[in-house]
Design an enzyme around this catalytic site. Structure first.
Site, PDB file in Angstrom:
ATOM      1  N   CYS A 131       3.512 -98.713  57.918  1.00 50.53           N
ATOM      2  CA  CYS A 131       4.753 -99.256  57.350  1.00 50.53           C
ATOM      3  C   CYS A 131       4.981-100.724  57.716  1.00 50.53           C
ATOM      4  O   CYS A 131       5.459-101.504  56.895  1.00 50.53           O
ATOM      5  CB  CYS A 131       5.950 -98.410  57.757  1.00 50.53           C
ATOM      6  SG  CYS A 131       6.236 -98.301  59.533  1.00 50.53           S
ATOM      7  N   ASP A 356      12.172-100.487  51.501  1.00 47.32           N
ATOM      8  CA  ASP A 356      11.606 -99.489  52.403  1.00 47.32           C
ATOM      9  C   ASP A 356      10.177 -99.152  51.979  1.00 47.32           C
ATOM     10  O   ASP A 356       9.955 -98.713  50.852  1.00 47.32           O
ATOM     11  CB  ASP A 356      12.473 -98.233  52.368  1.00 47.32           C
ATOM     12  CG  ASP A 356      12.130 -97.247  53.477  1.00 47.32           C
ATOM     13  OD1 ASP A 356      11.015 -97.333  54.028  1.00 47.32           O
ATOM     14  OD2 ASP A 356      12.985 -96.399  53.793  1.00 47.32           O
ATOM     15  N   HIS A 358       8.264 -96.722  53.050  1.00 47.27           N
ATOM     16  CA  HIS A 358       7.860 -95.377  53.468  1.00 47.27           C
ATOM     17  C   HIS A 358       7.625 -94.391  52.337  1.00 47.27           C
ATOM     18  O   HIS A 358       7.150 -93.285  52.581  1.00 47.27           O
ATOM     19  CB  HIS A 358       8.901 -94.804  54.442  1.00 47.27           C
ATOM     20  CG  HIS A 358       8.901 -95.489  55.760  1.00 47.27           C
ATOM     21  ND1 HIS A 358       9.660 -96.612  55.999  1.00 47.27           N
ATOM     22  CD2 HIS A 358       8.217 -95.247  56.900  1.00 47.27           C
ATOM     23  CE1 HIS A 358       9.455 -97.022  57.235  1.00 47.27           C
ATOM     24  NE2 HIS A 358       8.581 -96.214  57.809  1.00 47.27           N
TER      25      HIS A 358
END
Length: 469
Positions: A131, A356, A358
């Site tokens: 990440c 994000d 993820h």
């Protein structure tokens, strides 16, 4: 009559000897093939197990984070929204549309699965560990968009994407409230509408080329495979956790070793100090290292790894952090909440806007001329309280030339030493001189120095402690 055994006959003649040798070779070859087949079977089973683990991890990851992609985000109509230096007022309907187009145009790079295996491993996904690398890729992609196009550029397909509906909070202020009361430090007179590029074919082609550079393929200069390879210089390997400081140095190496953008250099600050003379050398192309002196770096991405507190974010840095995100030259911040990397690109009130990484998506083959671009752009803005931010992070700024850098330094000095800043000591400093010579290598660079500030010593967690697992 003497009897002679067949074995003796074979060894007694060259022909018999050759036949025995052939049989022995055939028998040995059969055993080797059998053992090789068993090894291949075991390797194949191990690969299948790894693939199954990757699929299960990806599925669980998307269950955990996928729901947030479709969530509605609440924005206030009474406070301005800042997105990488651009300001938007949601009390104005056309401003909401401009914000949506601007946000969707930012590059979104996430976990991927089923890409070619990383060198020396059976890994075909970075789900669960990559990440921070993805956050660094997004930051670099924004720098390339700014360098090769402009801050005003927007993706021509941005408005045609389904944008997740937002729920703006109705302002309790009277409708007749002037614009000057909506933003701190700005008056209605200095407000200018945003100028947006119409998405010319040239811009779209440059955009598509940039996406190719970040493809999850061994030949991509800024793809996961290349960044993981460069990470080995700093003692990192595929599957490890990467901190924002390490990723800053990996980005620097990636630009130095690439040929795609010869007029761009990357500078990483030392000991929370930006040395102006060192950056001026990059503009002039006067770099002592041959690998960075190609093509005179006429533009520089400046990366400043810092720590904004001990184990948690210190709110005294809140003002400076928001001021940085209001600067047009700001490329954002890579960091995140504990063990969860995010790419911060703006704010409203005391909430940071972020992308994000993820969400796990399938591998995209960018070798095709018309490969889809949709998965490289996010249509759902997310927010997080500033106080939940992890203290380890890296700020990024862009200067296209020496003159631009001078203006950037002036702006940074005003922010760092603002009377409104609650912290007595600035987040980082700007020096007129040069950094002292230091040996580059895994030992010196794999653990970049932390800021030296006065005050009591505080136990600090590792800057590499970023992950959701």
């Amino acid at each position: 009559m003497n009897s002679v055994s067949p074995l003796a006959t074979q060894y007694g003649s060259p022909k018999g000897s050759q036949q025995m040798e052939n049989r022995s070779t055939q028998s040995g070859g059969h055993e080797q093939r059998k053992m090789g087949h068993q090894d291949a079977t075991l390797d194949g089973e191990a690969d299948e197990v790894d693939k199954l683990k990757s699929k299960l991890l990806s599925a669980w990851n998307n269950v955990k984070y996928g729901w947030s992609v479709k969530m509605k985000t609440t924005f206030s109509r009474s406070a301005p929204v800042y997105l990488l230096g651009e300001r938007y007022f949601f009390r104005l309907d056309d401003e909401i549309e401009r914000f949506q187009k601007d946000f969707v145009s930012r590059v979104w790079l996430t976990y991927r699965r089923d890409f070619p295996a990383l060198e020396g491993t059976a890994l075909t996904t970075d789900c669960g560990w990559g990440c921070m690398i993805r956050s660094g890729q997004m930051l670099l992609a924004q720098g390339l968009l700014l360098h090769l196009l402009s801050r005003e550029w927007t993706w021509s397909e941005a408005l045609y994407r389904h944008f997740v509906e937002m729920e703006p909070i109705r302002s309790s202020s009277p409708p007749s409230m002037p614009l000057s009361s909506l933003a701190t430090g700005h008056s209605a007179g200095d407000y200018q509408p945003h100028t947006q590029c119409s998405g010319a074919p040239h811009g779209d082609q440059v955009h598509r080329n940039i996406m190719r550079w970040f493809s999850d393929h061994p030949g991509s200069p800024f793809g996961l495979h290349q960044l993981v390879t460069l990470g080995s210089i700093f003692g990192k390997k595929a599957g490890d956790w990467y901190g924002p400081s390490i990723v800053a140095h990996i980005i620097k190496k990636a630009i130095e070793t690439s040929s795609e953008v010869p007029e761009l250099s990357v500078y990483v600050s030392q000991d929370c100090t930006v040395y102006k003379a060192d950056i001026e050398q990059l503009f002039a192309g006067d770099v002592p290292h041959a690998e960075t002196s190609r093509g005179a770096g006429k533009a520089v991405i400046i990366l400043v790894p810092v720590r904004l507190g001990g184990e948690t974010f210190n709110p005294v840095y809140k003002h400076c952090l928001k001021e940085f995100l209001r600067m047009p030259s700001c490329l954002g911040i890579i960091g995140g909440k504990p063990k969860h990397s995010l790419y911060f690109i703006g704010y409203q009130d005391n909430y940071l806007l972020y992308l994000d990484p993820h969400y796990c998506q399938p591998y995209i083959d960018t070798s095709k001329n018309d490969f889809p671009l949709e998965s490289f752009h996010c249509n759902s803005p997310r927010k997080i309280s500033i106080t939940r931010m992890d203290p380890s992070c890296t700020f990024a700024f862009y200067a296209k030339n020496s003159e631009d850098f001078g203006k950037l330094c002036d702006h940074l000095m005003k922010v760092l030493h603002s009377p409104r800043a609650e912290e007595k000591y600035p987040i980082f400093s700007i020096s007129e001189g040069q950094a002292q010579e230091y040996a580059e290598g895994p030992q010196s660079s794999s653990h970049p120095p932390v800021c030296r500030k006065k005050g009591p010593l505080v136990k600090r967690p590792s800057s590499d402690e970023f992950e959701f697992l």
